[in-house]
Design an enzyme around this catalytic site. Structure first.
Site, PDB file in Angstrom:
ATOM      1  N   ILE A   1       0.818  -1.219   0.000  1.00 44.68           N
ATOM      2  CA  ILE A   1       0.000   0.000   0.000  1.00 44.68           C
ATOM      3  C   ILE A   1       0.848   1.264   0.000  1.00 44.68           C
ATOM      4  O   ILE A   1       0.325   2.372  -0.094  1.00 44.68           O
ATOM      5  CB  ILE A   1      -0.949   0.020   1.216  1.00 44.68           C
ATOM      6  N   GLY A   2       2.153   1.117   0.111  1.00 49.14           N
ATOM      7  CA  GLY A   2       3.022   2.290   0.101  1.00 49.14           C
ATOM      8  C   GLY A   2       4.454   1.883  -0.145  1.00 49.14           C
ATOM      9  O   GLY A   2       4.852   0.738   0.070  1.00 49.14           O
TER      10      GLY A   2
ATOM     11  N   ASP B   1       8.271  16.358  12.209  1.00 52.79           N
ATOM     12  CA  ASP B   1       7.841  16.195  10.812  1.00 52.79           C
ATOM     13  C   ASP B   1       6.331  16.042  10.754  1.00 52.79           C
ATOM     14  O   ASP B   1       5.799  15.187  10.047  1.00 52.79           O
ATOM     15  CB  ASP B   1       8.527  14.985  10.182  1.00 52.79           C
TER      16      ASP B   1
ATOM     17  N   SER C   1      11.896   5.252  -0.109  1.00 51.95           N
ATOM     18  CA  SER C   1      13.231   5.017  -0.637  1.00 51.95           C
ATOM     19  C   SER C   1      13.920   3.846   0.037  1.00 51.95           C
ATOM     20  O   SER C   1      14.767   3.187  -0.555  1.00 51.95           O
ATOM     21  CB  SER C   1      14.083   6.284  -0.478  1.00 51.95           C
TER      22      SER C   1
ATOM     23  N   VAL D   1       5.486  -0.556   2.590  1.00 52.15           N
ATOM     24  CA  VAL D   1       4.421  -0.809   3.557  1.00 52.15           C
ATOM     25  C   VAL D   1       3.392  -1.728   2.906  1.00 52.15           C
ATOM     26  O   VAL D   1       2.942  -1.466   1.783  1.00 52.15           O
ATOM     27  CB  VAL D   1       3.764   0.503   4.029  1.00 52.15           C
TER      28      VAL D   1
END
Length: 749
Positions: free
Chosen positions: A497-498, A615, A501, A505
């Site tokens: 799903i993701g 972040d 670099s 995931v």
């Protein structure tokens, strides 16, 4: 301009001189010059009367042609050959045309050729053709007038006017009911279309060097003031869509029964190199049609045709970089090159004759550019030119840049070891550069590694030593597998799903529940730094328990892969939801999302040691099936003991669009940097847009960090919510509210 070289042999000069005397004896001077695309002075041809008869002129013309054949046959000198062909052949073609048209007119002698320029400077000549027609059918009067003895000479533009006749004498009462008011002749339509036009004779010989550039048409008549707008459609030799004109209307009070003359309208589809079906030196037709059912009367139509040179286009030059010391062939890629032209390239002030290859390609040879004692690099502008008569040139396209390397091309080395020395110097230089580059590379790697290994130390408040550090800050990837270990047999990895670099995931299952699995691989030394960050993230998340913090479930060692198992959030990131127009977000839901984020951040800032996310942005905020927002991605987070009177001296991290100005300036900062990031997230929620959209990163860093730039809050946002956003992104961190206060204010809205 072609300049005769002083080294041409004397017999060739004699041939040129004889040729000049021959032309002067004709009593005739013919030249034409192209001056670029100019509406008022584009093409000019002229002829002067001569005391000799037309028959004698024809004889001289034949002699001139024979002389050209002799020069072609000899062809002993390329320069001489080019001068003769470029100078004579176009002139003889136009001379033949003018002799045919003016066979009953006497000519007078005019001598303007200059021997030093080899007759390459042409004199401008101006004439005019004006023809008219008075018939509703295609008229032949234009053709007759252009070939008649009394016809005017040729001018830069051809103009003709036509008076429309043959229409119904009485139109609809609401229009054209008094035709005598505006003109004697007219055409009037009622409910059907009409067509009318003219045949005209083009006086320009088809040399291929100049074409129709523009056609301007003016209509005069009486037009109905009631919509719809009438439309006149013009055709040139059957070319459709040559021009569409929407007739302007005047109100009855302004012009109840008057003659209206349009502003000139230009045919929009005339190509820079002319109309495909246009016949030069022959008959052409223009037709005017009215297709609307609206009533309109056209009394007069005037057309003005402008001529200009064929305009070739250069798109690129190859090669366009250095080094160049002369002798290289440069190719020009473009459009509309034509073989009958003489292409020239100007490198600075030095002229190089071009070579026609095809309609899209031509070439020139770079001349020697540097002087024998030159040691400074020189820049040269390369201009592509077209010379029509060999002497008068005009610039047609872009100026190109060629860099010429510093060198001494004309001095031959005297030492036999010259090339060997050059090779040694170049080889040593390359070796030194490689050694320096490798050294810099290892130094940078060492510094980065040390900085990351000591990152927790730099993240501490000023004055805190190693003994005061939390044990959580000493975590590295070797202890990662000790944090809530999970057996690989309990995990089923499913769909990705993701992807980042360094990690991917996936969705999967663990002990019967759906989970998110972050999978990372340790492939080389560089990945060790990433895994240390991953271990820090897992360490921090393993200690956190809050409804608005994404739950960490455990780690799994599956060499060479490392798996981190986390709570699965089915709706993905907040960023995805905000940018999905199919998802509707009302104010209660937006407020609830903002409150979830504030509660989660308040929990982090109340921990001991405190956790600064560093972040915080919509990408790192995940949403479950109930639209509850949870904070994730703690890879850049850091923990330190509370010293509220101190500021941290940490490395700048985060994403510039969401980062506080003090962080962008590399100043010390506190947990209030997260409050600034939260303000940007609030702005995202109410606008559903990207902050600073379209701005490059470096400009965001400068504008936010130095010039206090902030996104614009939409005016429809409520005053309390707007006030909260602006306070959270205050320039002074001390003026920003804490998340504890933010939670209270959001709950009160």
């Amino acid at each position: 301009m072609i300049i005769i070289n002083k080294y041409i042999r004397m017999n060739k000069i004699a041939i040129l001189f004889s040729f000049f005397i021959l032309i002067c004896c004709t009593g005739y001077s013919i030249s034409y010059k192209i001056n670029g695309i100019n509406e008022n002075k584009v093409l000019s041809l002229s002829s002067s009367p001569s005391p000799s008869s037309s028959s004698s002129s024809s004889q001289i013309l034949e002699k001139g042609k024979e002389e050209i054949k002799k020069i072609k046959k000899t062809n002993k000198n390329k320069l001489l050959y080019n001068v003769a062909i470029v100078d004579l052949e176009p002139k003889l073609e136009i001379e033949q045309e003018l002799l045919t048209r003016n066979n009953k007119k006497k000519m007078e002698m005019k001598e303007e050729m200059d021997i030093a320029m080899m007759m390459m400077k042409a004199a401008d000549r101006t004439d005019q053709v004006s023809t008219s027609s008075s018939s509703s059918s295609f008229s032949e009067e234009n053709k007759k007038s252009s070939s008649d003895d009394s016809a005017p000479a040729i001018q830069s533009n051809l103009t003709f006017s036509g008076y429309m006749t043959g229409g119904e004498q009485v139109c609809d009462p609401k229009s054209c009911n008094s035709p005598s008011v505006f003109t004697q002749n007219y055409l009037c339509n009622t409910s059907s279309a009409w067509a009318n036009g003219y045949v005209f004779h083009d006086p320009v010989p088809p040399t291929g060097l100049f074409v129709v550039h523009k056609i301007v048409v003016t209509f005069t008549g009486m037009f109905n003031v009631i919509p719809p707008t009438s439309m006149v459609f013009s055709l040139v030799n059957g070319e459709e869509n040559a021009g569409i004109f929407f007739i302007s209307k005047s109100s009855p009070s302004q012009c109840p029964n008057c003659q209206i003359s349009f502003s000139p309208r230009t045919l929009p589809d005339v190509d820079p190199n002319g109309l495909a079906s246009y016949r030069y030196g022959s008959n052409n037709s223009i037709i005017f049609n009215l297709f609307e059912t609206d009533v309109a009367c056209i009394g007069k139509v005037t057309a003005n045709i402008f001529y200009g040179p064929v305009a070739f286009k250069v798109n690129s030059v190859v090669p366009n970089t250095a080094p160049s010391t002369g002798g290289e062939t440069v190719y020009f890629i473009g459009e509309q090159f034509y073989q009958s032209s003489q292409i020239q390239c100007k490198f600075g002030t030095v002229i190089s004759t071009g070579t026609y290859i095809n309609s899209t390609c031509a070439s020139c040879v770079v001349p020697p550019m540097l002087q024998s004692n030159s040691t400074t690099p020189s820049d040269y502008n390369v201009t592509i030119q077209l010379s029509e008569d060999g002497g008068s040139s005009f610039c047609l396209n872009t100026t190109f840049f060629i860099y010429t390397a510093a060198s001494i091309p004309f001095v031959k080395p005297t030492s036999p070891n010259y090339q060997k020395i050059i090779y040694i110097v170049v080889g040593v230089g390359i070796a030194v550069l490689l050694i320096i580059a490798v050294g810099i590379y290892f130094i940078i790697r060492l510094r980065i590694k040390n900085k990351r290994l000591n990152g927790s130390k730099h993240a501490l408040p000023i004055g805190i030593n190693d003994d005061e550090r939390s044990p959580l800050l000493k975590t590295d990837y070797k202890t990662l597998f000790e944090i809530k270990p999970i057996d690989i047999s309990e995990i089923v990895v499913q769909n990705r799903i993701g992807r980042g670099s360094c990690a991917e995931v996936f969705t999967g299952t663990w002990r019967g529940i759906i989970v998110a699995i972050k999978k990372a691989k340790l492939l080389n030394e560089d990945d060790e730094d990433f895994l240390n960050e991953l271990a820090q993230e897992a360490t921090i998340m393993s200690q956190l328990r809050h409804p608005n913090i994404c739950q960490f479930l455990g780690t799994c060692n599956n060499p060479p892969e490392i798996l981190i198992v986390m709570e699965y959030m089915p709706l993905g990131s907040l960023y995805r939801i905000l940018h999905d127009p199919s998802i509707s977000l009302d104010w209660p839901r937006m407020k609830s999302m903002a409150l979830d984020i504030a509660k989660g951040m308040n929990y982090l800032h109340c921990c001991d040691p405190i956790v600064i996310h560093r972040d915080l942005k919509s990408h790192n905020l995940l949403v479950d099936e109930h639209y509850r927002v949870k904070i994730s991605d703690f890879g850049l987070s850091t923990r330190f003991k509370k010293h509220l009177d101190k500021k941290t001296a940490m490395t700048p991290v985060g994403t510039p669009c969401w980062t506080a100005p003090e962080v962008l300036r590399n100043d010390p900062y506190t947990e209030k940097a997260d409050v600034f990031s939260f303000a940007i997230v609030l702005w995202e929620i109410v606008t559903r847009e990207d902050p600073y959209q379209g701005m490059p990163t470096f400009q965001i860093v400068i504008s936010v960090g130095q010039h206090k730039l902030r996104p614009i809050v939409p005016p429809q946002v409520s005053a309390p919510f707007t006030r909260l956003i602006t306070e959270c992104w205050s320039e002074d961190p001390q003026q920003r509210p804490s998340f504890q206060e933010i939670v209270k204010r959001l709950e009160a809205m």
